[in-house]
Design an enzyme around this catalytic site. Structure first.
Site, short mmCIF file in Angstrom:
data_model
loop_
_atom_site.label_atom_id
_atom_site.label_comp_id
_atom_site.label_asym_id
_atom_site.label_seq_id
_atom_site.Cartn_x
_atom_site.Cartn_y
_atom_site.Cartn_z
N ARG A 261 0.81 -1.13 -0.07
CA ARG A 261 0.08 -0.39 0.03
C ARG A 261 0.91 1.22 0.01
O ARG A 261 1.63 1.52 0.83
CB ARG A 261 -0.95 -0.14 1.35
CG ARG A 261 -1.67 -1.13 1.23
CD ARG A 261 -2.83 -1.14 2.27
NE ARG A 261 -3.53 -2.32 2.49
CZ ARG A 261 -4.47 -2.79 3.36
NH1 ARG A 261 -4.77 -1.73 4.48
NH2 ARG A 261 -5.20 -3.92 3.38
N ARG A 276 1.66 1.73 10.35
CA ARG A 276 1.20 1.90 9.26
C ARG A 276 2.53 1.96 8.21
O ARG A 276 3.26 2.76 7.95
CB ARG A 276 0.67 3.50 9.06
CG ARG A 276 -0.02 3.84 7.80
CD ARG A 276 -0.46 5.31 7.63
NE ARG A 276 -1.65 5.61 8.86
CZ ARG A 276 -2.85 5.12 8.54
NH1 ARG A 276 -3.21 4.79 7.41
NH2 ARG A 276 -3.40 5.57 9.90
N GLU A 348 -7.57 0.90 14.44
CA GLU A 348 -8.03 -0.59 13.38
C GLU A 348 -7.22 -1.45 13.50
O GLU A 348 -6.00 -1.14 13.06
CB GLU A 348 -8.56 0.08 12.12
CG GLU A 348 -9.21 -0.74 11.27
CD GLU A 348 -9.30 -0.13 9.70
OE1 GLU A 348 -9.31 -0.98 8.89
OE2 GLU A 348 -9.31 1.04 9.56
N SER A 351 -10.89 -5.44 9.49
CA SER A 351 -12.20 -5.06 9.05
C SER A 351 -12.98 -6.09 7.98
O SER A 351 -12.33 -7.05 7.38
CB SER A 351 -11.85 -3.74 7.85
OG SER A 351 -12.93 -3.48 7.27
N ARG A 388 0.09 -5.13 12.55
CA ARG A 388 -0.87 -4.44 13.63
C ARG A 388 -0.95 -5.32 14.63
O ARG A 388 -1.10 -4.95 15.61
CB ARG A 388 -2.03 -3.88 12.77
CG ARG A 388 -1.70 -2.83 11.82
CD ARG A 388 -2.79 -1.99 11.72
NE ARG A 388 -2.63 -0.87 10.80
CZ ARG A 388 -3.25 -0.09 10.37
NH1 ARG A 388 -4.76 -0.10 10.59
NH2 ARG A 388 -3.03 1.26 9.70
#
Length: 424
Positions: A261, A276, A348, A351, A388
């Site tokens: 990403r 991140r 987060e 998801s 994460r």
């Protein structure tokens, strides 16, 4: 891609969805006009083509001046048919381009708002009282460096910012998480998959990652391929251009792959550590099912996520994601936010999205139910995003001396080891 029939029969429903997403409501009228122009062009072409075919039969029976007149008309009509065919093709392409701009139709009971509107629907676990235990909280990077588990400096040297090395305890934690995730996937009846991390444009577009998220994907121009940001992409495209037997549904997969990403728009956010980053490994759950079963399947995926996080002993919240933060393909999304002690807030970590028939229409995935062939539904959900979850474990299990207790469920995959201690 949304259902064209819904656009024609209930445009107000589409308008409400656009409004909830914070997107253009005027796009509905543009799409209706494009659809009318498309159908009108196709009708004109088909009428001219039918006349052209009928003239062929008349010419065979005609003679003299009548035959010459019919032949002249045939030449005129042939040119007209070519022109109308081109116009119909152009109108159809224009309609498709307009319709592709729509996100999935948002469920009407999804809370309205944007990414800053957090609608918490469940909370599980209680954050530790570190002060009461006499512990000064360290963040995951300080702990990772003390354990010699994370090396950001050499990651940046070799690959640039937001890259890292996991080593020693860091690498061991990822391997243990992979094994535990695989164990749970098999327990839940999911088929494990290792899909390709490079995909063609049709796969990336079909899953909705070349719309709003286009700036966040890595594109290899020379090869005309994309690096995936989630295994959702190759798992969704796995059955593209296929007709599945409805009796075999649901099909449930768990795919493990790297995720790449660009983190576009995140400049200055979470620059410290591995929360991140531009690359991480991830287990992703994916389901193909009948549309009428999609809501129940969504709850099932959420239950899997909650079970996995709870097993690791991480306090977390469940959010019903606001309509303006759903992404292109989701009609509803649930996020799980894990507790980050160093930030004193939840962030987060998983998801899960119900994409209804949206992706299936774009990828041409259908099911046969008796004599009917119709689009099916697709859903996805994070099983474990490795970096994460490592952040969560390091911070929530830290001790006063910088050591980190290993969650009990991971110990069998680490030879029974119970704690990681600081280097030296």
């Amino acid at each position: 891609m949304i259902d064209p029939k819904l656009l024609r029969t209930d445009p107000d429903r589409v308008r409400r969805s656009q409004r909830a997403r914070g997107e253009s409501v005027e796009l509905v009228d543009q799409a209706l006009a494009a659809d009318e122009a498309r159908r009108s062009s196709i009708s004109a072409f088909e009428q001219a083509r039918a006349e052209q075919k009928s003239l062929g039969a008349l010419i065979a029976k005609a003679s003299g001046d009548e035959r010459n007149a019919l032949l002249s008309r045939t030449k005129e009509l042939a040119a007209k048919v070519r022109e109308l065919d081109a116009s119909a093709h152009e109108a159809d392409e224009h309609y498709t381009e307009v319709v592709k701009q729509f996100g999935n139709i948002v469920f009407e009971d999804v809370p309205e708002g944007g990414e800053d509107d957090l609608f918490v629907i469940d909370t599980e676990g209680t954050p530790r009282d570190f002060a009461g235990e006499g512990i000064t909280i360290r963040d995951h990077l300080e702990l990772g460096e003390m354990l010699d588990a994370i090396d950001m400096e050499r990651g940046a040297k070799v690959s640039g910012s937001r890259f890292y090395y996991l080593k020693g305890p860091g690498a061991m934690l990822e391997f243990a998480l992979i094994q535990f995730a695989l164990h749970k996937a098999l327990e839940w009846g999911l088929t494990p998959m290792i899909p390709p991390a490079l995909v063609n444009p049709a796969a990336m577009e079909g899953t909705g990652f070349l719309g709003q998220a286009a700036d966040d994907v890595y594109y290899l121009e020379r090869d005309n391929q994309y690096l995936v940001g989630t295994a959702e992409v190759p798992l969704a495209a796995y059955h593209s251009d296929e007709i599945l037997d409805s009796k075999e549904l649901p099909l449930r997969y768990a795919g493990f792959s790297p995720a790449y990403r660009r983190e576009a728009g995140s400049y200055g956010k979470d620059t410290r550590g591995i929360f991140r980053v531009h690359w991480f490994d991830k287990f992703e759950m994916f389901t193909y099912c009948r549309p009428e079963d999609a809501v129940a399947e969504h709850e099932r995926l959420l239950a899997h996520e909650k079970e996995f996080i709870s097993a690791l002993g991480i306090p977390f919240e469940v959010l019903d994601v606001a309509s303006g933060d759903l992404g292109l393909s989701a009609a509803r999304k649930y996020d799980c936010y894990g507790w980050v002690p160093s930030q004193d807030k939840y962030r987060e970590i998983t998801s899960t999205s119900n994409c209804t028939e949206f992706q299936a229409r774009q990828l041409n995935i259908r099911m046969r139910d008796g004599k009917q062939v119709t689009p099916l539904a697709t859903l996805n959900g994070t099983l474990c995003a490795m970096t994460r979850m490592i952040v969560m474990i390091l911070e929530n299990y830290q001790q006063v001396d910088g050591s980190v207790v290993i969650p009990e469920v991971l110990r069998p995959y680490l030879g029974g080891r119970e704690v990681f201690t600081p280097k030296g």
